[in-house]
Design a protein around this motif. Structure first.
Motif, PDB file in Angstrom:
ATOM      1  N   GLU A   1      -5.564   3.108   1.150  1.00 43.38           N
ATOM      2  CA  GLU A   1      -6.089   1.817   1.603  1.00 43.38           C
ATOM      3  C   GLU A   1      -5.983   0.734   0.531  1.00 43.38           C
ATOM      4  N   ARG A   2      -5.747   1.141  -0.699  1.00 35.04           N
ATOM      5  CA  ARG A   2      -5.750   0.172  -1.792  1.00 35.04           C
ATOM      6  C   ARG A   2      -4.514  -0.725  -1.737  1.00 35.04           C
ATOM      7  N   LYS A   3      -4.736  -2.034  -1.763  1.00 35.63           N
ATOM      8  CA  LYS A   3      -3.647  -2.987  -1.841  1.00 35.63           C
ATOM      9  C   LYS A   3      -3.400  -3.332  -3.299  1.00 35.63           C
ATOM     10  N   ALA A   4      -2.144  -3.385  -3.678  1.00 36.31           N
ATOM     11  CA  ALA A   4      -1.787  -3.669  -5.060  1.00 36.31           C
ATOM     12  C   ALA A   4      -0.654  -4.670  -5.107  1.00 36.31           C
ATOM     13  N   GLN A   5      -0.582  -5.401  -6.197  1.00 39.36           N
ATOM     14  CA  GLN A   5       0.528  -6.324  -6.411  1.00 39.36           C
ATOM     15  C   GLN A   5       1.814  -5.547  -6.579  1.00 39.36           C
ATOM     16  N   LYS A   6       2.882  -6.024  -5.989  1.00 35.66           N
ATOM     17  CA  LYS A   6       4.165  -5.351  -6.097  1.00 35.66           C
ATOM     18  C   LYS A   6       4.703  -5.413  -7.522  1.00 35.66           C
ATOM     19  N   PRO A   7       5.505  -4.412  -7.915  1.00 33.91           N
ATOM     20  CA  PRO A   7       6.120  -4.448  -9.245  1.00 33.91           C
ATOM     21  C   PRO A   7       7.192  -5.529  -9.308  1.00 33.91           C
TER      22      PRO A   7
ATOM     23  N   ARG B   1       4.637   7.904  -3.803  1.00 38.50           N
ATOM     24  CA  ARG B   1       3.645   6.883  -4.138  1.00 38.50           C
ATOM     25  C   ARG B   1       4.092   6.142  -5.407  1.00 38.50           C
ATOM     26  N   LEU B   2       3.576   4.934  -5.550  1.00 36.91           N
ATOM     27  CA  LEU B   2       3.879   4.089  -6.706  1.00 36.91           C
ATOM     28  C   LEU B   2       2.572   3.547  -7.249  1.00 36.91           C
TER      29      LEU B   2
ATOM     30  N   THR C   1       0.848  -1.175   0.000  1.00 39.82           N
ATOM     31  CA  THR C   1       0.000   0.000   0.000  1.00 39.82           C
ATOM     32  C   THR C   1       0.893   1.237   0.000  1.00 39.82           C
ATOM     33  N   ASN C   2       0.384   2.319  -0.564  1.00 36.82           N
ATOM     34  CA  ASN C   2       1.107   3.589  -0.539  1.00 36.82           C
ATOM     35  C   ASN C   2       0.925   4.264   0.814  1.00 36.82           C
TER      36      ASN C   2
END
Length: 331
Positions: free
Chosen positions: A325-331, A304-305, A25-26
């Motif tokens: 709050e947004r969860k994202a897959q790592k790069p 942020r990413l 998350t950011n």
């Protein structure tokens, strides 16, 4: 049955841990104004951000873990001189076997826009965390200005920056004879034009960054407005790949911001960006700073990413700034 009873929770635990390790998350760095990340051939990211009184360099194989990485201070400004204070917006590049850092600096004895210029450091070590950084001095731009950036395209080294022209800041380009010297072909590509590029205090285009598209266009994405304005956002220019990149007429100006504030997601003043990819090169990522509270001025800008995609026409789609709050897959 007892062995099965023990085994199943362990598998579940391992899956949960694996999922957590694969998402983020950011923000990726709480104190992260003007972030920039360079993915090198050694499979490490080299990250920099504004520190004001020094140049710090992070080295990591996971950009989402910057908070746990201890940076190295690679340079501190002299007590006096043209680059003695206000060290902003550093960017690191690897050019022809050497490392270069471009940064904005000013004179402590005459601090202000009139003394802001872009400066260059050089390091011949294979690892930029080691070796000696040599001061190559001020880039010979036509104007005082900020936010120097470079890119190589079709065998030519180009320089981008934001010059102070009269009462506004523009986007300018030039070719380079070496990584610290411009040729005599500097030209202005764009000046503030639209309302979203202006504030009551100043009209600003800054932080220009080159981006090559997958089809027949290249882009320059810039920040517009001001870091103290919640409406700080990204604008874009596009040119055909076979055009003269030094000619303003080659570049099409987009009338609307391509990435802007999201009140719904509580993201204010998103801008001063960079581009990178996942380590396998398959994913494109936008790195930028933003604030999670309005009316903070230039304070509390965190890095942020965010993943972005390409549209069918070959132009980038940066989407809407993600909420924290947004969860994202790592790069």
């Amino acid at each position: 049955m007892r062995s099965i009873y023990i085994f199943m929770p362990l598998v579940f635990l391992q899956v949960c841990i694996g999922q957590n390790r694969d998402t983020f998350t950011n923000p990726i760095l709480q104190d992260g104004a003007d972030p920039y990340a360079y993915l090198h051939e050694d499979d490490y990211y080299y990250f920099m951000a504004t520190r004001g009184n020094r140049l710090d360099l992070w080295r990591t194989d996971d950009l989402t873990q910057l908070e746990s990485v201890i940076p190295t201070t690679i340079w501190s400004p002299p007590e006096t001189g043209p680059n003695s204070c206000c060290i902003w917006a550093p960017e690191i590049y690897y050019i022809d076997g050497k490392w270069y850092v471009y940064y904005t600096g000013s004179d402590k004895a005459d601090e202000g826009d009139q003394s802001r210029f872009v400066f260059v450091l050089e390091n011949s070590s294979a690892n930029p965390m080691e070796g000696e950084w040599i001061d190559r001095g001020k880039v010979n731009t036509k104007f005082n200005g900020i936010d120097g950036s470079v890119f190589q395209y079709k065998g030519i080294l180009y320089f981008l920056y934001s010059p102070y022209v009269n009462d506004h800041s523009d986007v300018a380009i030039a070719t380079m004879s070496n990584p610290w010297t411009l040729n005599d072909d500097e030209s202005i590509l764009a000046a503030p034009k639209y309302d979203w590029e202006k504030t009551e205090d100043r009209s600003i285009l800054e932080g220009p960054m080159f981006l090559e598209g997958p089809k027949d266009e290249v882009f320059i994405v810039y920040s517009a407005g001001a870091c103290w304005d919640d409406n700080y956002s990204l604008g874009m220019l596009a040119a055909k790949k076979d055009s003269d990149l030094l000619e303003a007429a080659s570049w099409k100006r987009f009338p609307k911001a391509v990435f802007e504030m999201s009140k719904e997601n509580q993201v204010y003043g998103p801008g001063h960006h960079g581009f990178t990819t996942s380590r396998d090169g398959k994913e494109n990522w936008l790195i930028f700073h933003a604030k999670d509270t309005p009316a903070l001025g230039c304070a509390q800008r965190s890095a942020r990413l965010q993943h972005f995609k390409w549209q069918k026409n070959g132009r980038p789609d940066f989407g809407i700034p993600w909420s924290l709050e947004r969860k994202a897959q790592k790069p």
